[in-house]
Design an enzyme around this catalytic site. Sequence first.
Site, PDB file in Angstrom:
ATOM      1  N   HIS A 205      21.640  65.828  31.477  1.00 34.17           N
ATOM      2  CA  HIS A 205      21.829  64.381  31.337  1.00 34.17           C
ATOM      3  C   HIS A 205      23.119  64.011  30.618  1.00 34.17           C
ATOM      4  CE1 HIS A 205      19.578  65.534  27.714  1.00 34.17           C
ATOM      5  NE2 HIS A 205      19.994  64.432  27.119  1.00 34.17           N
ATOM      6  N   ASP A 206      23.543  64.829  29.671  1.00 30.64           N
ATOM      7  CA  ASP A 206      24.764  64.492  28.920  1.00 30.64           C
ATOM      8  C   ASP A 206      25.965  65.334  29.330  1.00 30.64           C
ATOM      9  OD1 ASP A 206      23.951  62.357  27.404  1.00 30.64           O
ATOM     10  OD2 ASP A 206      23.229  63.588  25.732  1.00 30.64           O
ATOM     11  N   LYS A 209      29.683  64.582  28.970  1.00 34.35           N
ATOM     12  CA  LYS A 209      30.394  64.624  27.680  1.00 34.35           C
ATOM     13  C   LYS A 209      31.414  65.751  27.633  1.00 34.35           C
ATOM     14  CE  LYS A 209      26.860  62.453  24.785  1.00 34.35           C
ATOM     15  NZ  LYS A 209      25.850  62.676  23.729  1.00 34.35           N
ATOM     16  N   HIS A 234      30.173  58.770  29.888  1.00 38.67           N
ATOM     17  CA  HIS A 234      29.605  60.105  30.172  1.00 38.67           C
ATOM     18  C   HIS A 234      28.544  60.126  31.275  1.00 38.67           C
ATOM     19  CE1 HIS A 234      26.387  59.241  27.138  1.00 38.67           C
ATOM     20  NE2 HIS A 234      25.684  60.098  27.840  1.00 38.67           N
ATOM     21  N   HIS A 258      20.473  57.316  32.496  1.00 37.47           N
ATOM     22  CA  HIS A 258      19.617  57.583  31.345  1.00 37.47           C
ATOM     23  C   HIS A 258      19.918  56.699  30.140  1.00 37.47           C
ATOM     24  CE1 HIS A 258      22.968  60.342  30.282  1.00 37.47           C
ATOM     25  NE2 HIS A 258      22.537  60.272  29.031  1.00 37.47           N
ATOM     26  N   HIS A 259      20.993  55.877  30.207  1.00 32.71           N
ATOM     27  CA  HIS A 259      21.243  54.924  29.114  1.00 32.71           C
ATOM     28  C   HIS A 259      21.038  53.472  29.540  1.00 32.71           C
ATOM     29  CE1 HIS A 259      22.431  57.703  25.993  1.00 32.71           C
ATOM     30  NE2 HIS A 259      23.220  58.343  26.852  1.00 32.71           N
ATOM     31  N   ASP A 287      13.643  61.952  26.092  1.00 29.88           N
ATOM     32  CA  ASP A 287      14.958  62.150  25.480  1.00 29.88           C
ATOM     33  C   ASP A 287      15.019  61.472  24.108  1.00 29.88           C
ATOM     34  OD1 ASP A 287      17.640  62.940  25.387  1.00 29.88           O
ATOM     35  OD2 ASP A 287      18.335  61.071  26.298  1.00 29.88           O
TER      36      ASP A 287
HETATM   37 FE   FE2 Z   1      23.579  60.453  27.161  1.00 36.62          FE
HETATM   38 FE   FE2 Z   2      19.655  63.635  25.151  1.00 38.88          FE
END
Ligand code: FE2
Ligand code: FE2
Length: 341
Positions: A205-206, A209, A234, A258-259, A287
């Site tokens: 998910h990240d 980054k 990201h 996811h954000h 999360d």
């Molecule tokens: Fe994230």
């Molecule tokens: Fe996370």
Amino acid sequence: MLTLTSSTQQVLEGLDDHRPASLRVLLIDDDHLCSAQVRRLLQQDRLEVESRVTAEAGLEAARQAAPDVILLDLELPSMTGFEALQLLRSDARCSHVAVVVISARDDARTRAAAFAAGADCFLAKPLSQDEVRAAVLSLGGRGRLLRDREEAASVLDALARILDLRVPGSRAHMQRAAQLARRFGEWLEFSPEDCLALERAGWLHDVGKIALPASILNKPGPLDAAEVRIMRRHPVLGERICARLRTLGPVLPVIRHHHEHWDGSGYPDRLAGEQVPLITRAFQVVDVFDALVSKRSYKESMPASRALEILEAEARRGLWDPSLVADFCAATRAGELDTHR
Ligand SMILES: [Fe+2]
Ligand SMILES: [Fe+2]
């Protein structure tokens, strides 16, 4: 002004240029007439076809650039097709390649010997166009799919390692999120595909980054407005990185969204309510829970009971899907998700 590094931009532009390659076929046959026929036939399907007239040259070509499918004639000069097949199967560089044996000898004994030597398919000469196409497309496509899966698993592992190097400690969160997301998906009775996507989302998910400047990723204090804008890229960067791997298709919506927030105040697309895909909403709950219970450089860990209260309060404030938060809290309090594993 902060921007992505130029090498990162180049990598991402390269990813955007990616097109799935066509299947590559290697034909090993000294019968020029037959070779020309097969080549014409397969090129109609836009397959890349190379041909060699001896077993030795064919083996060398297979080792150099493992094709998706080899069409191997049994009657070759200097070495039989059986011997060539055994050499192919014992060489790690090409042992996985699908092999279609072709032969003018069409009897049960020859067929059995070809399969015993490692053939995936046997076609008798004169070749039927439909049979050749069907064999090459199905065996080649299947092999490609299996290799895509293996590639996805190793790329996923490599990306997680890179992210852990850039953001120390993130690997532990990814692993816990992956395991808990899968268990929550199973508890919700999601399909096996969605449960797998949830597990992979934990790792990925990240991942966007990795394209961000280290000065932002590991800044000890709060980010300023420009840094927040960069950080918020990201999810989209992660989606672009993973879009290259077809097997990661079901994970892409989780990476991108996811954000997002239930009330539409999130990013990058300001989706609201059920516009945010269901598995993404389920993943968000996991999360956030794991982030709350984990110790980070800027905060202490907290007990699960307190983290659940915060999740419920955030759901009331419009951040997360309230019914999924209620499900997660109920399942956790009942000990059904094994959140301490
Ligand atoms: Fe994230
Ligand atoms: Fe996370």
